[in-house]
Design an enzyme around this catalytic site. Structure first.
Site, PDB file in Angstrom:
ATOM      1  N   CYS A 133       6.845   1.022  -7.150  1.00  0.00           N
ATOM      2  CA  CYS A 133       5.508   0.386  -7.568  1.00  0.00           C
ATOM      3  C   CYS A 133       4.932  -0.469  -6.532  1.00  0.00           C
ATOM      4  O   CYS A 133       3.753  -0.572  -6.826  1.00  0.00           O
ATOM      5  CB  CYS A 133       5.909  -0.259  -8.809  1.00  0.00           C
ATOM      6  SG  CYS A 133       7.369  -1.660  -8.699  1.00  0.00           S
ATOM      7  N   HIS A 134       5.568  -0.636  -5.716  1.00  0.00           N
ATOM      8  CA  HIS A 134       4.865  -1.407  -4.405  1.00  0.00           C
ATOM      9  C   HIS A 134       3.872  -0.748  -3.769  1.00  0.00           C
ATOM     10  O   HIS A 134       2.967  -1.129  -3.089  1.00  0.00           O
ATOM     11  CB  HIS A 134       5.921  -2.087  -3.389  1.00  0.00           C
ATOM     12  CG  HIS A 134       6.689  -1.061  -2.725  1.00  0.00           C
ATOM     13  ND1 HIS A 134       7.840  -0.541  -3.262  1.00  0.00           N
ATOM     14  CD2 HIS A 134       6.210  -0.401  -1.416  1.00  0.00           C
ATOM     15  CE1 HIS A 134       8.169   0.543  -2.569  1.00  0.00           C
ATOM     16  NE2 HIS A 134       7.537   0.408  -1.530  1.00  0.00           N
TER      17      HIS A 134
END
Length: 150
Positions: free
Chosen positions: A115-116
């Protein structure tokens, strides 16, 4: 649920296994269980942080709503070193960008489900793991996507 805590450049990470799949990765913790899957996950994370691995080959199981599962699958499909915006993912999923943002924040297996790699239209967006945005920046730079941050 077996859990194993490993050291990493972004802090101690605890990997949790449930029914033969990785179901959580959290910062901190004290897990000391020893299962073949947890050892494999720890080895793959070590290789990732050493710059020797760009993806993960682990069984992952996201528990949550259908939307959460779909959002995590879309995030998992973002290649190493690349990014997408919340808006780009929202169009592909036919969901509002805000829902994608909530799905990113609710990702139970960060780093393994990267998700980064999801950014806001005007910049980095948020990050709920580690030390927040500093951890997101570190991970993006580690993957060679740091040029997008300047």
């Amino acid at each position: 649920m077996p859990a194993l805590t490993v050291d990493s450049p972004v802090g101690a990470l605890t990997i949790t296994e449930t029914d033969g799949a990785i179901t959580a990765l959290t910062w901190g913790g004290q897990g000391a269980d020893d299962t073949p899957l947890l050892r494999r996950a720890a080895a793959q994370l070590a290789a990732y942080f050493a710059g020797e691995r760009g993806d993960f080959d682990l069984p992952l199981k996201v528990h949550g709503s259908d939307s959460q599962i779909r959002i995590c699958a879309a995030i998992a499909a973002i290649p190493f070193g690349e990014t997408r915006t919340y808006g780009e993912l929202s169009r592909g999923l036919d969901l509002p960008a805000q829902a994608v943002g909530r799905g990113c924040g609710g990702n139970p297996i960060p780093i393994l489900i990267p998700c980064h790699r999801v950014l806001g239209a005007q910049g980095l967006g948020g990050f709920s793991g580690g030390t927040g945005i500093e951890t997101k920046i570190w991970l993006l730079k580690h993957e060679g996507a740091g040029g997008l941050l300047i």
